[in-house]
Design a protein around this motif. Structure first.
Motif: not given
Length: 376
Positions: A328-357
């Motif tokens: 299932x494509x939803x298998x990607x979601x946990x990775x996007x979430x963890x990566x977002x936690x790693x990049x919590x101080x990067x506003x553009x990256x967080x925005x792109x990750x949210x759009x990916x979700x």
């Protein structure tokens, strides 16, 4: 109207020769039968079809079908590589059917074109097809092949002084390297014609990076060169940041510099969230690491260009690939979430990750990959 126009213009194939050749070539490359593949192409040439039409209306569509069949999980990576290698050898054999360049009549308006793949780009077949199409049109071609480091490319162009550089890239993650090449080559007064899937279906990324021209395929590139590509306007040295001022926030630089640690931390975070990963085989762990690295690479490229679609298109495509393999494509979601936690101080990256979700959340759960691929 020329024979080439009659055969290829508006996709016409009055007597069905091209369609039959595509069918024969596809069957041959799928069976890894190089002899039969050669018969399909050379039989077409012997019947009077131009080399350009054989390249662009038969070999190129069949190669596209090879990619579509791999994406749909109907052929393996090894089969895809074998088909590509067969096509490459057939194109090489086609080149030697014609008289050598010195024996051809001089063509008015011909230019010297250097053709090179961007640093890190190993998909050389599109560039090879372009080289043969341009030779057939009477241009002088200097084909450098795959993966040409920019400093070596610039040094070569200093020595050879071509009229145009045709720069090829298929993978969007090579766009930063393409940008470096474009600015460096233009600085020595040579125009850059960009082509390949990396630059977008409409050439938007070629324009973003300041290329002098873009073409969607080899036929359009040849037509453009026939009309002439103007040399870059001498506006003085240009840095990549002049085109992309958003790079001053350093998000691209920091994500790229810390890629290995980001991948490592994301994998560790996934193991904490997904206990089932404890039972993964070595091959499964390696594939998960590769997928995570690809996500980071495309995120970094989206940060470089400041174009969210670079990332979201990749996420959607990866979802297609997973679902074709019954994941299932939803298998990607946990990775996007963890990566977002790693990049919590990067506003553009967080925005792109949210759009990916959002892309994953909104997708049709059924695999949207075509079941037919490119007609052949």
């Amino acid at each position: 109207m020329t024979q080439r126009d009659t055969e290829a213009g508006a996709g016409r194939d009055p007597d069905g020769r091209l369609a039959r050749a595509r069918t024969e070539l596809w069957r041959a490359v799928r069976a890894r039968d190089e002899h039969a593949a050669g018969l399909a192409v050379f039989g077409l040439l012997n019947s009077g079809t131009t080399a350009e039409s054989a390249l662009l209306d038969v070999i190129a569509p069949v190669q596209a079908k090879v990619g579509a069949e791999w994406a749909a999980d109907r052929i393996s990576v090894a089969q895809e590589h074998a088909a590509t290698a067969i096509h490459d050898r057939i194109i090489a054999a086609m080149a030697h059917r014609d008289p050598p360049p010195a024996a051809r009549a001089a063509r008015a308006g011909a230019v010297t074109v250097t053709i090179a793949c961007v640093d890190g780009e190993w998909h050389a077949l599109p560039a090879r097809i372009l080289a043969e199409v341009l030779r057939g049109r009477g241009h002088r071609v200097d084909f450098l092949g795959a993966q040409v480091p920019t400093p070596r490319l610039v040094a070569h162009l200093h020595r050879t002084a071509p009229g145009v550089l045709a720069l090829s890239s298929s993978i969007p993650t090579r766009l930063p390297q393409a940008h470096t090449a474009v600015t460096a080559v233009q600085a020595i007064g040579i125009p850059v014609l960009a082509g390949g899937a990396a630059f977008g279906r409409d050439g938007r990324y070629a324009r973003l990076l300041g290329a002098d021209a873009w073409a969607p395929d080899a036929r359009a590139a040849a037509d453009l060169l026939d009309r002439g590509v103007p040399r870059p306007f001498p506006a003085g040295p240009r840095q990549v940041g002049d085109d992309l001022p958003h790079l001053t926030d350093q998000e691209y630089t920091l994500v790229t510099r810390n890629k290995r640690q980001l991948v490592k931390n994301t994998l560790a975070g996934l193991e904490e969230r997904l206990p089932g990963m404890q039972a993964y085989t070595d091959a499964q762990r390696e594939r998960t690491a590769e997928d995570t690295a690809h996500i980071v690479d495309f995120l970094a490229t989206a940060l470089y260009t400041d174009v969210v679609e670079v990332f979201t298109d990749f996420v959607g495509w990866t979802g297609d690939i997973l679902e074709a393999r019954r994941v299932p494509a939803t298998a990607l979601l946990p990775g996007l979430d963890v990566l977002g936690e790693e990049l919590k101080d990067f506003p553009r990256a967080l925005g792109f990750l949210a759009r990916g979700r959002d892309v994953i959340d909104a997708r049709d759960p059924r695999p949207p990959i075509s079941l037919t691929g490119t007609p052949a």
